[in-house]
Design an enzyme around this catalytic site. Structure first.
Site, short mmCIF file in Angstrom:
data_model
loop_
_atom_site.label_atom_id
_atom_site.label_comp_id
_atom_site.label_asym_id
_atom_site.label_seq_id
_atom_site.Cartn_x
_atom_site.Cartn_y
_atom_site.Cartn_z
N HIS A 131 -30.84 -48.24 9.35
CA HIS A 131 -31.67 -49.40 9.67
C HIS A 131 -32.02 -49.41 11.16
CE1 HIS A 131 -29.38 -51.56 6.22
NE2 HIS A 131 -30.61 -51.36 5.78
N LYS A 169 -28.43 -61.50 -5.18
CA LYS A 169 -27.50 -60.49 -4.65
C LYS A 169 -26.19 -61.13 -4.21
CE LYS A 169 -30.80 -56.97 -3.35
NZ LYS A 169 -31.43 -56.21 -2.29
N ARG A 184 -36.02 -43.50 2.21
CA ARG A 184 -35.02 -42.43 2.33
C ARG A 184 -35.28 -41.27 1.40
NH1 ARG A 184 -30.41 -46.67 1.56
NH2 ARG A 184 -32.23 -47.49 0.51
N SER A 199 -26.21 -49.16 2.94
CA SER A 199 -25.19 -50.21 3.15
C SER A 199 -24.10 -50.10 2.09
CB SER A 199 -25.82 -51.60 3.09
OG SER A 199 -26.73 -51.78 4.15
P1 ADP Z 1 -32.98 -54.51 0.57
O1 ADP Z 1 -31.93 -55.27 -0.16
O2 ADP Z 1 -34.20 -55.32 0.87
O3 ADP Z 1 -33.30 -53.13 0.03
P2 ADP Z 1 -31.55 -53.18 2.70
O4 ADP Z 1 -30.87 -53.87 3.83
O5 ADP Z 1 -30.71 -52.38 1.77
O6 ADP Z 1 -32.35 -54.33 2.00
O7 ADP Z 1 -32.69 -52.23 3.26
C1 ADP Z 1 -33.76 -52.70 4.00
C2 ADP Z 1 -34.79 -51.62 4.20
O8 ADP Z 1 -34.23 -50.55 4.96
C3 ADP Z 1 -35.30 -50.96 2.93
O9 ADP Z 1 -36.68 -50.67 3.11
C4 ADP Z 1 -34.51 -49.67 2.83
O10 ADP Z 1 -35.20 -48.68 2.11
C5 ADP Z 1 -34.41 -49.32 4.30
N1 ADP Z 1 -33.27 -48.43 4.60
C6 ADP Z 1 -31.98 -48.60 4.26
N2 ADP Z 1 -31.21 -47.59 4.70
C7 ADP Z 1 -32.05 -46.73 5.34
C8 ADP Z 1 -31.89 -45.45 5.99
N3 ADP Z 1 -30.69 -44.85 6.06
N4 ADP Z 1 -32.99 -44.87 6.52
C9 ADP Z 1 -34.20 -45.48 6.42
N5 ADP Z 1 -34.42 -46.66 5.81
C10 ADP Z 1 -33.37 -47.28 5.27
#
Ligand code: ADP
Length: 162
Positions: A17, A41, A90, A128
């Site tokens: 992130h 969630k 990703r 996460s």
């Molecule tokens: P959500 O529940 O909305 O998916 P997340 O916090 O899991 O929220 O992710 C938010 C955004 O960050 C999403 O677009 C996800 O694809 C992106 N994301 C998560 N991990 C990575 C990573 N390692 N590299 C690039 N983007 C990521």
């Protein structure tokens, strides 16, 4: 002024992130990193804890704002006078869901654009949920999350670091 919103759960924020945030903040005048309060969630960290980790991790970036919101992302964008949603990609497996969300948001508010930033290769495997699993079993979190988040994960699971 070009304002973008990076919405997510950030449960917790990872180095993946953080990389997307740093790159998006370079592209826009203002970047709002906003926790979407999704009632469907069940997060590990409370909203306050997640906001605290975002604030601590992002405190030295002058054009980044931290916030949270209820309801539709597009309504939040309107309220903030923002034009762009930032999302990270990703793998191909992210694509289908992201594509559907982007099209839905476009249907709701045609002037809103979703911009996808491709993960950096070295962060492509970080999520996460994987980070939480590693933390739960006491694995090494170095390089996966910011140090402050590492501390908070260790507190949560009462595990020693590496
Ligand atoms: P959500 O529940 O909305 O998916 P997340 O916090 O899991 O929220 O992710 C938010 C955004 O960050 C999403 O677009 C996800 O694809 C992106 N994301 C998560 N991990 C990575 C990573 N390692 N590299 C690039 N983007 C990521």
């Amino acid at each position: 002024m070009r304002i973008a919103v990076y919405p997510g759960s950030f449960d917790p924020i990872t180095n993946g992130h953080l990389d997307i945030i740093e790159r998006a903040a370079e592209l826009f005048d203002r970047l709002i990193v906003a926790i979407a309060k999704n009632p469907l969630k069940k997060p590990l960290f409370t909203l306050e804890e997640r906001l605290d980790m975002l604030r601590e991790t992002l405190k030295f970036y002058p054009n980044i704002e931290i916030d949270s919101f209820d309801g539709l992302t597009v309504n939040y964008l309107k309220a903030k006078n923002a034009q762009v949603i930032i999302r990270g990609l990703r793998a191909i497996s992210d694509f289908e869901n992201e594509f559907m969300m982007a099209l839905t948001n476009k249907k709701l508010v045609p002037r809103v654009e979703t911009i996808f930033l491709m993960t950096r290769a070295e962060y492509s495997f970080i999520s996460s949920s994987a980070v939480k699993e590693v933390a739960m079993y006491g694995g090494c979190l170095k390089g996966l999350v910011p140090e402050y988040v590492e501390l908070k994960l260790r507190e949560k699971f009462r595990k020693e670091g590496c």
